[in-house]
Scaffold this active site. Structure first.
Site, PDB file in Angstrom:
ATOM      1  N   ASP A  24      19.103   8.260  -3.477  1.00 53.48           N
ATOM      2  CA  ASP A  24      17.696   8.675  -3.468  1.00 53.48           C
ATOM      3  C   ASP A  24      17.444   9.642  -2.319  1.00 53.48           C
ATOM      4  O   ASP A  24      16.778  10.667  -2.465  1.00 53.48           O
ATOM      5  CB  ASP A  24      16.780   7.466  -3.294  1.00 53.48           C
ATOM      6  CG  ASP A  24      16.961   6.439  -4.390  1.00 53.48           C
ATOM      7  OD1 ASP A  24      17.802   6.659  -5.278  1.00 53.48           O
ATOM      8  OD2 ASP A  24      16.259   5.420  -4.357  1.00 53.48           O
ATOM      9  N   ARG A  47       3.705   3.423  -7.277  1.00 51.56           N
ATOM     10  CA  ARG A  47       4.397   2.335  -6.587  1.00 51.56           C
ATOM     11  C   ARG A  47       5.252   1.539  -7.556  1.00 51.56           C
ATOM     12  O   ARG A  47       4.895   1.354  -8.720  1.00 51.56           O
ATOM     13  CB  ARG A  47       3.385   1.395  -5.920  1.00 51.56           C
ATOM     14  CG  ARG A  47       2.685   1.999  -4.712  1.00 51.56           C
ATOM     15  CD  ARG A  47       1.676   1.027  -4.135  1.00 51.56           C
ATOM     16  NE  ARG A  47       2.299  -0.247  -3.797  1.00 51.56           N
ATOM     17  CZ  ARG A  47       2.926  -0.481  -2.643  1.00 51.56           C
ATOM     18  NH1 ARG A  47       3.042   0.471  -1.752  1.00 51.56           N
ATOM     19  NH2 ARG A  47       3.455  -1.667  -2.397  1.00 51.56           N
ATOM     20  N   GLY A  72       9.540   6.149  -3.844  1.00 53.48           N
ATOM     21  CA  GLY A  72       8.366   6.547  -3.099  1.00 53.48           C
ATOM     22  C   GLY A  72       8.457   6.295  -1.606  1.00 53.48           C
ATOM     23  O   GLY A  72       7.990   7.116  -0.808  1.00 53.48           O
TER      24      GLY A  72
END
Length: 359
Positions: free
Chosen positions: A173, A121, A127
């Site tokens: 991303d 995290r 994530g």
């Protein structure tokens, strides 16, 4: 996808953590990036048919029971308020609305979604979007509409789901996670205005040198001071505009260096990328732990930069094994984890590749 469960038995789809090699954060400023997915960390989403539509909480990441009030407070301070349930709900909504708006019919069947993740995290490894990406992949196959929603559009859907939750981010991303492997991305205004997305070019992962991921065992301390870079860019600040242009140019130079396997030059470009980010954002925004990781890598002659917005860095050791040993020792002494990354392969299916050919 090879090795994954068939629809009648339920689906399982995976999305990998992402590393920005060069160019970030210019992706949200009309720039370019080189990014790749890493197999070391991933999120997995499972979908199985069920009588009711159920979003299943994760036993660790979606806790609602705590040993005590101090335990609750400690958990929130370390990991924040939110787990993955809201991410799954958001992509379901965005996926459904996209299908309705584009006249894509969906069968009237329900399902249960669950997830798991080992992506650290707040480590700048994307994530949250990995969970959303894996869930979208499940939905595409459960409803058999993968061929109707083009590969280039899927990162936009993932970003839209995160925007639903107030998560501010760019497309890079999500592109890296939708495609897998190593991807060159061009987000120039011309492409974005004309196509609604950038131009994404998968590259051979064998062009990459050995690279090392460094991250802290505690959450990133970046973001405690609000960044004014976006507003300064909108206001026409000369320093920000020229610096972002230079960051985008680093990607063109880096692409050339990769093709020539000139890793000394690649390392120089990585260092310059971080230095430009630091000049634009300032140390208070970047955070002391994040800066220390870069400085530790550079103390042994390694090149380094953030993988994303902070929380982890990617390092290159142009001098070989002896330098790698020094890097491991320096990180251990500073209390940082370090490991060589394994680049994830492309995750595009045959249907995805056919979609790209017809784009």
């Amino acid at each position: 996808m090879a090795g994954e469960a068939e629809p009648e038995a339920g689906l399982e789809r995976r999305a990998y953590a992402r590393v920005g090699l060069l160019g970030n954060p210019s992706d949200v400023y009309g720039g370019r990036v080189l990014s790749f997915a890493i197999a070391d960390f991933s999120a997995t989403v499972r979908l199985r048919p069920s009588p009711q539509l159920l979003i299943q909480p994760h036993p660790h990441h979606d806790l609602v029971a705590f040993p005590s009030l101090p335990g609750l407070v400690s958990r929130l301070q370390n990991e924040g308020y939110y787990g993955g349930v809201r991410l799954l709900m958001a992509i379901c909504k965005v996926f459904y609305n996209h299908c309705i708006q584009n006249n894509i019919s969906l069968k009237a069947e329900n399902f249960t979604l669950s997830y798991d993740t080992n992506i650290p995290r707040q480590a700048g490894l994307s994530g949250s979007s990995a969970i959303v990406c894996a869930a979208l992949s499940c939905l595409l196959d459960f409803y058999d509409v993968r061929h109707l929603i083009k590969v280039e559009i899927r990162p936009n859907l993932i970003l839209a789901a995160e925007n639903e939750l107030g998560i501010v981010a760019g497309l890079q991303d999500r592109v890296a996670q939708v495609y897998g492997g190593l991807v060159y991305m061009d987000f120039s205004k011309e492409h974005m205005d004309k196509l609604g997305h950038g131009i994404y070019t998968p590259l051979d992962v064998n062009l990459l040198p050995p690279l090392y991921l460094i991250y802290a065992d505690n959450p990133s301390d970046s973001g405690k001071v609000h960044s004014t870079v976006r507003q300064r860019w909108l206001d026409g600040d000369g320093l920000i505009i020229s610096s972002m242009k230079e960051v985008a140019q680093l990607v063109l130079d880096g692409h050339k260096a990769l093709l020539q396997k000139d890793y000394v030059e690649l390392g120089r470009l990585m260092n310059r990328n971080f230095d430009l980010r630091r000049k634009m954002f300032g140390d208070d925004v970047l955070g002391s732990v994040n800066i220390k990781m870069v400085e530790v890598a550079r103390s042994v002659g390694a090149s380094s930069k953030f993988t994303g917005s902070g929380g982890a860095i990617i390092a290159l050791c142009p001098d070989g094994n002896s330098q790698v040993e020094l890097l491991h020792k320096a990180c251990q002494e500073a209390g940082f984890m370090v490991q060589q990354v394994k680049v994830a392969p492309s995750v595009l299916t045959d249907k995805d590749l056919a979609s790209l050919l017809t784009s």
